[in-house]
Enzyme design. Sequence first.
Site, PDB file in Angstrom:
ATOM      1  N   ASP A  27       0.867  -1.184   0.000  1.00 29.26           N
ATOM      2  CA  ASP A  27       0.000   0.000   0.000  1.00 29.26           C
ATOM      3  C   ASP A  27       0.900   1.228   0.000  1.00 29.26           C
ATOM      4  O   ASP A  27       1.954   1.220   0.638  1.00 29.26           O
ATOM      5  CB  ASP A  27      -0.906  -0.015   1.247  1.00 29.26           C
ATOM      6  CG  ASP A  27      -2.174   0.810   1.048  1.00 29.26           C
ATOM      7  OD1 ASP A  27      -2.049   2.014   0.759  1.00 29.26           O
ATOM      8  OD2 ASP A  27      -3.274   0.252   1.186  1.00 29.26           O
ATOM      9  N   SER A  32      -1.847   6.279   0.288  1.00 33.79           N
ATOM     10  CA  SER A  32      -2.367   7.547  -0.250  1.00 33.79           C
ATOM     11  C   SER A  32      -3.774   7.803   0.273  1.00 33.79           C
ATOM     12  O   SER A  32      -4.212   8.943   0.336  1.00 33.79           O
ATOM     13  CB  SER A  32      -2.369   7.526  -1.785  1.00 33.79           C
ATOM     14  OG  SER A  32      -3.130   6.428  -2.263  1.00 33.79           O
ATOM     15  N   PHE A  59      -6.886  -4.500  -4.541  1.00 34.03           N
ATOM     16  CA  PHE A  59      -7.773  -3.405  -4.116  1.00 34.03           C
ATOM     17  C   PHE A  59      -7.205  -2.042  -4.487  1.00 34.03           C
ATOM     18  O   PHE A  59      -7.959  -1.065  -4.516  1.00 34.03           O
ATOM     19  CB  PHE A  59      -7.925  -3.392  -2.586  1.00 34.03           C
ATOM     20  CG  PHE A  59      -8.642  -4.577  -2.003  1.00 34.03           C
ATOM     21  CD1 PHE A  59     -10.012  -4.686  -2.093  1.00 34.03           C
ATOM     22  CD2 PHE A  59      -7.934  -5.575  -1.339  1.00 34.03           C
ATOM     23  CE1 PHE A  59     -10.678  -5.763  -1.544  1.00 34.03           C
ATOM     24  CE2 PHE A  59      -8.594  -6.660  -0.780  1.00 34.03           C
ATOM     25  CZ  PHE A  59      -9.965  -6.760  -0.883  1.00 34.03           C
ATOM     26  N   SER A  68     -16.678  -2.721  -9.652  1.00 33.76           N
ATOM     27  CA  SER A  68     -17.716  -1.949  -8.962  1.00 33.76           C
ATOM     28  C   SER A  68     -19.021  -2.034  -9.733  1.00 33.76           C
ATOM     29  O   SER A  68     -19.008  -2.159 -10.971  1.00 33.76           O
ATOM     30  CB  SER A  68     -17.266  -0.488  -8.894  1.00 33.76           C
ATOM     31  OG  SER A  68     -18.333   0.343  -8.508  1.00 33.76           O
ATOM     32  N   THR A 106     -20.583   0.297 -10.411  1.00 32.97           N
ATOM     33  CA  THR A 106     -20.582   1.488 -11.265  1.00 32.97           C
ATOM     34  C   THR A 106     -20.466   1.102 -12.749  1.00 32.97           C
ATOM     35  O   THR A 106     -20.867   1.877 -13.615  1.00 32.97           O
ATOM     36  CB  THR A 106     -19.453   2.457 -10.823  1.00 32.97           C
ATOM     37  OG1 THR A 106     -19.685   3.728 -11.389  1.00 32.97           O
ATOM     38  CG2 THR A 106     -18.073   1.982 -11.216  1.00 32.97           C
ATOM     39  N   TYR A 124     -13.712   7.509 -13.144  1.00 33.39           N
ATOM     40  CA  TYR A 124     -13.501   6.407 -12.184  1.00 33.39           C
ATOM     41  C   TYR A 124     -14.131   5.122 -12.721  1.00 33.39           C
ATOM     42  O   TYR A 124     -13.492   4.066 -12.783  1.00 33.39           O
ATOM     43  CB  TYR A 124     -14.104   6.767 -10.808  1.00 33.39           C
ATOM     44  CG  TYR A 124     -14.270   5.570  -9.902  1.00 33.39           C
ATOM     45  CD1 TYR A 124     -13.155   4.941  -9.352  1.00 33.39           C
ATOM     46  CD2 TYR A 124     -15.539   5.038  -9.628  1.00 33.39           C
ATOM     47  CE1 TYR A 124     -13.306   3.817  -8.538  1.00 33.39           C
ATOM     48  CE2 TYR A 124     -15.687   3.926  -8.818  1.00 33.39           C
ATOM     49  CZ  TYR A 124     -14.579   3.323  -8.275  1.00 33.39           C
ATOM     50  OH  TYR A 124     -14.723   2.207  -7.479  1.00 33.39           O
ATOM     51  N   LYS A 171     -12.575   1.220 -14.106  1.00 34.82           N
ATOM     52  CA  LYS A 171     -12.999  -0.143 -13.722  1.00 34.82           C
ATOM     53  C   LYS A 171     -13.374  -0.945 -14.968  1.00 34.82           C
ATOM     54  O   LYS A 171     -13.006  -2.112 -15.104  1.00 34.82           O
ATOM     55  CB  LYS A 171     -14.188  -0.080 -12.755  1.00 34.82           C
ATOM     56  CG  LYS A 171     -13.859   0.516 -11.401  1.00 34.82           C
ATOM     57  CD  LYS A 171     -12.846  -0.323 -10.635  1.00 34.82           C
ATOM     58  CE  LYS A 171     -12.457   0.278  -9.309  1.00 34.82           C
ATOM     59  NZ  LYS A 171     -11.313  -0.355  -8.672  1.00 34.82           N
ATOM     60  N   TYR A 174     -18.702  -4.759  -6.619  1.00 38.27           N
ATOM     61  CA  TYR A 174     -19.294  -4.460  -5.319  1.00 38.27           C
ATOM     62  C   TYR A 174     -20.459  -3.510  -5.493  1.00 38.27           C
ATOM     63  O   TYR A 174     -20.369  -2.550  -6.255  1.00 38.27           O
ATOM     64  CB  TYR A 174     -18.316  -3.737  -4.385  1.00 38.27           C
ATOM     65  CG  TYR A 174     -16.937  -4.291  -4.279  1.00 38.27           C
ATOM     66  CD1 TYR A 174     -16.646  -5.637  -4.468  1.00 38.27           C
ATOM     67  CD2 TYR A 174     -15.886  -3.433  -3.936  1.00 38.27           C
ATOM     68  CE1 TYR A 174     -15.356  -6.116  -4.338  1.00 38.27           C
ATOM     69  CE2 TYR A 174     -14.592  -3.900  -3.802  1.00 38.27           C
ATOM     70  CZ  TYR A 174     -14.334  -5.244  -4.013  1.00 38.27           C
ATOM     71  OH  TYR A 174     -13.052  -5.693  -3.878  1.00 38.27           O
ATOM     72  N   ARG A 200     -28.216  14.660  -6.782  1.00 37.69           N
ATOM     73  CA  ARG A 200     -26.783  14.785  -7.089  1.00 37.69           C
ATOM     74  C   ARG A 200     -26.584  14.362  -8.543  1.00 37.69           C
ATOM     75  O   ARG A 200     -27.026  13.259  -8.928  1.00 37.69           O
ATOM     76  CB  ARG A 200     -25.980  13.869  -6.149  1.00 37.69           C
ATOM     77  CG  ARG A 200     -24.485  13.919  -6.342  1.00 37.69           C
ATOM     78  CD  ARG A 200     -23.740  13.153  -5.244  1.00 37.69           C
ATOM     79  NE  ARG A 200     -24.036  11.721  -5.236  1.00 37.69           N
ATOM     80  CZ  ARG A 200     -23.516  10.847  -4.391  1.00 37.69           C
ATOM     81  NH1 ARG A 200     -22.691  11.261  -3.440  1.00 37.69           N
ATOM     82  NH2 ARG A 200     -23.847   9.574  -4.444  1.00 37.69           N
TER      83      ARG A 200
END
Length: 346
Positions: A31, A34, A80, A124, A126, A148, A152, A176, A291
Site C-alpha cells: 500500500d 495515499s 484493491f 464496482s 458502477t 472512475y 474499472k 461491489y 446529485r
Amino acid sequence: MSILVTGGAGYIGSHTCVELLNEDYEIVVVDNFSNSKPESLNRVREITGKDFPVYKADILDREALTAVFKENDVEAIIHFAGLKAVGESVSNPLRYYENNITGTLNLCGVMEKFTVNKMVFSSSATVYGLQDGAPFHEDLPLQATNPYGRTKLMIEDILRDIYTANQNWGIALLRYFNPIGAHHSGLIGEDPNGVPNNLLPYISQVAVGKLKKLTVFGNDYPTHDGTGIRDYIHVVDLAKGHLKALEKVLNDKGVEAYNLGTGNGYSVLEMIQTFENVSCQKIPYDIQNRRPGDIAISFADPSKAQRGLNWQAEKDCHDMCLDSWQWQKNNPDGYAATEKQTEVKA
Ligand code: NAD
Ligand code: UD1
C-alpha cells in the site's frame, strides 16, 4: 505461499486481511497509504493476533513490485489498490487513469514475469452505469458515466484480454454494490479523508457530532419514498466474498464477473431511520436537489455469486448500521488520533 493484497490498508482491504488471516492464509500487503493509514494494519494484527509483512510501495513503481515478488512466494493477488472518488476522477482524470490503469498494468506485468496468474479484482457496480431497472445481473451491457467508472470498465477488459492471450489465468472481477459497516470489534472501519462523499460515512459523522446535518440528494425519484435506493452490503460479508473468489481462482482457470450485493435495496430515508434506531442519535437532514450522475435504484442480482462462489451476504441493514456506528463512536477521528509507529518495509 502468500496472498498479495494490494491496497490492503484501505477500508475493504483491511477487512479482507482479517478474514484471510482468520482462515490461516499467509498475506503480504502493498500500500502507498495515499488513502489509508498504517494504523489500520496494526489493528488487523490486534484482531487476528497474527503478523505479516507490509510494504509501503506504489503499484506504479514496477521495481518496488518486483522486489515484493522476489522476497515473497506470491500465489495470488487480491487487487484493491486504486483511487475511488467519483468527483475527483472528473476533475483529475489523468491521475485516475494513471493510478488505476497504469498501476494494474504494472502489477499484471510483474505477475506475468513471475508466472503468477491468479487475481481477484475490485470492480464496482458502477460498471452498470445508468440502467433502466434493477436488479442488475452480470450480463447487462456495461457503461461508465465518469472516469472512475471507466477505469474499472477498462481494467475488466484488460483482464479479459490477458486471459484470452493466456488461458492459465484465473481471474474474478468482483462488482461491489455499496459496502458499509465495519468489523464487529469496532477496531477497523471506513476512515474517509475530509468530508465524506458516501451516505453512511456522512450519516455516521453527523451522529457522532462531527458534521451538523445530512443533505439528502433528491426526494423526487420514482421510489416508494422518493429517495434513492441502494444495495448496501456489510463489509465483512464482502470480505468473505473475496475468500470465496480466491478459492475459485486458485482452483479454476477463466475470467468471470460476480456481483457482490445482498439483492435488497434500501432508501436514503430508511438508512437514516435504521441508523437513528441503532445509535439512539438524531440525524438532522435537509432535502436538496438530486446529485448529478445519481440513479434512482441500484441493487444486485447476487445469484451468480451464490451459484458460482457458494457465497451470499448474511448480515442485514441493522447489523451494518450498528457496526458502522460502533466504529465511528470508538474512533470519532478515524485512525489518526491513535497512530502508532508501524513497521513497514520501504
Ligand atoms: P480505500 O481507498 O480505502 O483503499 C484503497 C487502498 O489502495 C488505500 O489504502 C490506498 O492507499 C491504496 N492505493 C491507492 N492507490 C495506490 C497505489 N498506486 N499503490 C499502492 N496503493 C494504493 O478504498 P476501498 O473502499 O477499500 O476500495 C478498495 C477497492 O474497491 C478500490 O479499488 C475501489 O475502487 C473498489 N470499490 C470500492 C467501493 C466502495 O464503496 N468502497 C465500491 C466499489 C469498488
Ligand atoms: C457512489 C458513487 C459510485 C460508487 C459508490 C460506492 C457517485 C456519483 N457514485 O455511489 O460510483 O461505486 O458510491 O462507493 O459518487 N446520498 C445522500 N446524501 C449524501 C450522500 C449520498 O442523499 O450526502 C444518497 C445518494 O444520492 C444515493 C445514496 O445516498 O441515493 C447512496 O449514495 P453513495 O453512498 O454516495 O453511493 P452511490 O450513489 O451508490
